[in-house]
Scaffold this motif. Structure first.
Motif, short mmCIF file in Angstrom:
data_model
loop_
_atom_site.label_atom_id
_atom_site.label_comp_id
_atom_site.label_asym_id
_atom_site.label_seq_id
_atom_site.Cartn_x
_atom_site.Cartn_y
_atom_site.Cartn_z
N GLY A 3 0.83 -1.20 0.00
CA GLY A 3 0.00 0.00 0.00
C GLY A 3 0.86 1.25 0.00
N LEU A 4 1.93 1.20 0.80
CA LEU A 4 2.85 2.34 0.89
C LEU A 4 3.55 2.57 -0.45
N VAL A 5 4.01 1.48 -1.03
CA VAL A 5 4.72 1.58 -2.31
C VAL A 5 3.81 2.23 -3.35
N LYS A 6 2.56 1.80 -3.37
CA LYS A 6 1.62 2.35 -4.35
C LYS A 6 1.40 3.84 -4.06
N HIS A 7 1.22 4.12 -2.77
CA HIS A 7 0.98 5.49 -2.34
C HIS A 7 2.09 6.43 -2.82
N SER A 9 4.48 5.73 -5.15
CA SER A 9 4.67 5.67 -6.60
C SER A 9 3.65 6.53 -7.33
N ASP A 10 2.47 6.67 -6.72
CA ASP A 10 1.43 7.47 -7.36
C ASP A 10 1.75 8.96 -7.37
N HIS A 11 2.67 9.36 -6.49
CA HIS A 11 3.06 10.77 -6.47
C HIS A 11 4.01 11.06 -7.61
N ILE A 13 5.24 13.58 -8.73
CA ILE A 13 6.29 14.57 -8.45
C ILE A 13 7.59 13.89 -7.99
N PHE A 14 7.45 12.78 -7.28
CA PHE A 14 8.64 12.07 -6.79
C PHE A 14 9.48 11.54 -7.94
N HIS A 15 8.83 11.25 -9.05
CA HIS A 15 9.58 10.71 -10.18
C HIS A 15 10.14 11.80 -11.06
N GLN A 16 9.51 13.00 -10.95
CA GLN A 16 9.98 14.07 -11.82
C GLN A 16 11.13 14.87 -11.23
N THR A 17 11.34 14.76 -9.93
CA THR A 17 12.48 15.49 -9.35
C THR A 17 13.76 14.90 -9.91
N PRO A 18 14.80 15.75 -10.06
CA PRO A 18 16.06 15.23 -10.60
C PRO A 18 16.85 14.45 -9.54
N PHE A 19 16.35 14.43 -8.29
CA PHE A 19 17.14 13.84 -7.22
C PHE A 19 16.66 12.45 -6.83
N GLU A 26 12.22 2.44 10.14
CA GLU A 26 12.97 2.92 11.29
C GLU A 26 14.34 2.27 11.45
N HIS A 27 14.49 1.08 10.85
CA HIS A 27 15.78 0.39 10.94
C HIS A 27 16.72 0.81 9.82
N GLY A 28 16.25 1.73 8.99
CA GLY A 28 17.11 2.19 7.90
C GLY A 28 17.01 1.31 6.67
N VAL A 29 16.04 0.40 6.63
CA VAL A 29 15.89 -0.47 5.46
C VAL A 29 15.07 0.26 4.39
N VAL A 30 15.59 0.23 3.14
CA VAL A 30 14.91 0.93 2.06
C VAL A 30 13.63 0.16 1.68
N VAL A 31 12.49 0.85 1.72
CA VAL A 31 11.25 0.17 1.36
C VAL A 31 10.73 0.65 0.01
N TRP A 32 11.21 1.79 -0.43
CA TRP A 32 10.77 2.31 -1.73
C TRP A 32 11.84 3.27 -2.26
N CYS A 33 11.93 3.40 -3.58
CA CYS A 33 12.82 4.42 -4.13
C CYS A 33 12.25 4.92 -5.45
N ASN A 34 12.64 6.12 -5.82
CA ASN A 34 12.16 6.62 -7.11
C ASN A 34 13.12 6.20 -8.22
#
Ligand code: C2E
Ligand code: MG
Ligand code: MG
Length: 668
Positions: A3-7, A9-11, A13-19, A26-34
């Motif tokens: 659900g979070l990933v979809k949430h 990914s639907d933004h 703007i996150f994909h359009q930023t150059p960064f 909380e443990h520092g594990v990556v759960v999503w990336c653009n």
């Protein structure tokens, strides 16, 4: 989570930023990336998702005023200035990380945006490099080496061609990717030198897979420099084995070397055999260019060819009535009726007629071997062997000479050749034997362990002692077979003694070559398992030369440590005769030292020797080594060693090397 990933990914703007943007738990594990994060931050093999911290250094975070926990304490925006991230393949970039925590379905996450600092955009050069790299990665074999020429990365094309697994290849040395003949070593050294000078090396070169199979590549090796002055090297390779093979078979058909126009090495054997058959007397002259690969100004294929052509002209001019062949990369073989003194004069002739390349004289010298037919050697193989031995001797004296071997040296060489020829058969027939010599505890008089010593009685070559056998076996590579034979025999013996309630430990001798390119841990464990004996009953004796060389070869030290974990012990043999570097006593997992017989033998007559041995014993014991005195032959020596509190002795006095059955009687 999905659900979070979809949430996220639907933004859009996150994909359009150059960064790059990451969401972490909380443990520092990556759960999503653009997509930007995927492009810049994905490590070579690992996926970004599920990895920890996604490339920015948590240690840095700890050291900064901000802490990971602080991000989660509130909903505020946190900026981490002057951070660094690792892009793919060691490129580091300064970034500002903007982090903000948020809650989704009852769990807190942090969204981290990596603002790449230089002018707000990822450095164009880095991106270009990155894109270049992924393009190369898909088409070429790629490998990276650190400053010490140790592999830090190899792509999948490299791995599949070289047959290395990703785990094993890391940490291997550059030269381990090539063959191990002296010509291979020279050529690799030359590439290394060129790279160290900051110059690109390119050319065709023969490589060797993990299993020793040869293949040819077109190699471009590039020296790189990181901002902190750290150097590394990139090799880009393309497999050209097929082309080389086609070329080779063409050469074979044509018998002509395209570079010099001379007859090539494929025709050499035939020419020599024809001359022998014709009944003529001749000299076989083998000429090898000295330090070819370190010659200044010879840094690429073009200058190399020019040099070989110029040398060919000089050979043709100096040697009339002579068959000249190009016998190797930088070797020439001549069949000539000319006398030895005239042949020897070629060195001076070269000096008087230097070769110029791009206006400067090349300091070219050659080492050459003269072997006469039929006086010195009588077959093509023996003429070649004598040539190799002669050139080796000349090189040991500094090279730049052409000469022959003495009659005695030829005799010695013939014996060596005979032993080589007989040894292969003897190993196949299991014709070798192992004797056992007791090592005795001085205090208790008990048997500490026995040392296994190889013996070989050949019906043609006679009795061959290890002093003669081992160096030949090392040179020919048959040392692997001898080592395995001894190991197998010893393991069976251990199991046999065990089954009869005899608790005897055994020492075996090894050469460093047995550890090179082989996995001694697997080999030894297999033999122990097959025989049903315990590896902790084994001690491996290594000499100082072994220790000295092993110190610089991580892989060997690693193998020794793994063996130690299996209970195998290590003893330093012939102590006091080698390099006497005490560093390796601490670095290698050695538990005992054996003072060499040459130091023990003069003990009774030389007071200085007594002081030295006394010192050595105390030195060894203070470092918790068990100290053995080798070559103890007399009661006097025994008394002195007892007074010095030596731990164990080995020598004819307590027992000669003997058959297993005799040893059992000796124990009674
Ligand atoms: P090492 O490991 O130092 O073995 C001791 C050598 O000293 C043996 O010679 C032994 O017969 C000899 N020796 C023992 N006690 C006395 C004594 O009281 N006086 C005198 N003069 N000599 C004594 P060996 O069997 O001829 O072996 C020579 C060397 O060859 C060994 O020296 C070892 O380095 C090597 N070697 C022997 N077997 C093997 C083997 O299976 N593999 C390898 N790699 N090397 C071996
Ligand atoms: Mg030994
Ligand atoms: Mg010894």
């Amino acid at each position: 989570m999905s659900g979070l990933v979809k949430h996220l990914s639907d933004h859009l703007i996150f994909h359009q930023t150059p960064f790059p943007i990451l969401a972490l738990d909380e443990h520092g594990v990556v759960v999503w990336c653009n997509e930007q994060a995927n492009r810049y931050l994905t490590r070579r093999t690992e996926s970004l998702i599920d990895s920890i911290y996604g490339g920015f250094n948590p240690e840095q975070l700890k050291a900064s005023d901000y802490s990971w926990e602080a991000i989660f304490a509130n909903d505020k925006l946190h900026r981490f200035e002057e951070m660094e991230i690792d892009l793919k393949d060691g490129i580091r970039l300064p970034v500002t990380v903007v982090a903000k925590s948020f809650e989704f379905e009852g769990t807190r996450y942090a969204l981290c945006i990596f603002e790449i600092d230089s002018n707000g955009e990822p450095e164009a050069a880095s991106i270009e490099l990155e894109q270049l790299r992924s393009g190369l990665d898909a088409t070429f074999m790629l490998s990276y080496y650190d400053e010490n020429f140790t592999i830090t990365y190899a792509n999948s094309l490299f791995l599949s061609r070289s047959q290395w697994t990703p785990k094993r290849v890391l940490g291997k040395a550059f030269h381990q990717m090539f063959g191990s003949t002296s010509a291979d070593v020279d050529q690799v050294n030359r590439i290394v030198n060129v790279l160290k000078e900051g110059t690109v090396w390119s050319g065709d070169i023969e490589k060797s897979t993990k299993n020793g199979e040869s293949y040819w590549v077109e190699l471009v090796a590039i020296p790189m420099q990181l901002p902190g002055n750290e150097k590394y090297y990139i090799c880009i390779e393309k497999d050209v084995t097929d082309r080389k093979e086609a070329q080779r078979s063409l050469e074979e058909i044509a018998f002509i070397d395209p570079a010099t126009g001379l007859a090539n090495r494929h025709s050499l054997e035939q020419s020599v055999k024809e001359t022998i058959a014709s009944g003529q007397h001749f000299s076989f002259v083998y000429i090898d260019i000295d330090r070819f690969y370190t010659l200044r100004d010879v840094s690429n294929s073009e200058t190399e060819q020019k040099l070989l052509q110029e040398l060919t002209v000089r050979l043709k001019t100096y040697f009339p009535d002579t068959v000249i062949t190009r016998a190797g990369l930088h070797e020439f073989a001549l069949i000539t009726p000319l006398s030895s003194w005239f042949i020897e004069g070629f060195s001076d002739y070269l000096k008087q007629h230097p070769i110029y390349i791009e206006g400067s004289a090349i300091p070219l010298t050659v080492s050459g071997a003269i072997t006469r037919f039929p006086e010195d050697q009588q077959t093509f193989t023996h003429l070649m062997k004598a040539s190799v031995a002669t050139i080796k001797q000349i090189r040991e004296r500094g090279g730049n000479a052409i000469s022959g071997l003495s009659a005695e040296a030829h005799e010695e060489l013939n014996r060596k050749t005979l032993i080589e020829e007989r040894l292969t058969g003897a190993l196949e027939r299991n014709d070798l034997n192992v004797l056992y010599q007791p090592i005795v505890n001085l205090k208790s008089g008990d048997l500490e362990r026995v040392e296994a010593l190889v013996r070989w009685e050949d019906e043609v070559a006679g009795s061959i002692m290890p002093a003669e056998l081992i160096p030949i076996a090392e040179e020919t590579g048959l040392i692997h077979e001898i080592g395995q034979f001894v190991l197998k025999t010893v393991c069976k013996q251990l199991a046999d003694w065990n089954s009869r309630g005899l608790d005897i430990d055994i020492s075996i001798n090894t050469s460093i070559r047995e550890f090179r390119g082989k996995n001694m841990v697997d080999l030894l464990m297999q033999q122990c398992k097959a025989a049903g004996c315990n590896p902790s009953s084994l001690t491996i004796e290594i000499n100082e030369k072994f220790a000295f060389e092993a110190e610089a070869e991580q892989d060997i030290v690693h193998q020794m440590k793994l063996l130690q974990q299996q209970g195998v012990r290590f003893a330093l043999d012939d102590f006091g005769t080698g390099y006497a570097s005490f560093r390796y006593l601490l670095l290698l997992p050695i538990t005992s030292i054996k003072i060499d017989a040459s130091i023990i033998q003069p003990l009774a007559h030389q007071e200085k020797m007594q002081k030295m041995v006394n010192g050595l014993i105390h030195f060894g014991k203070s470092l918790d080594f068990q100290v053995t005195a080798e070559g103890v032959e007399t009661d006097e020596q025994l008394q002195l060693l007892t007074a010095m509190d030596c731990n164990t002795i080995q020598g004819f006095l307590s027992g000669r090397p003997m058959k297993a059955a005799d040893l059992e009687n000796w124990i009674q």
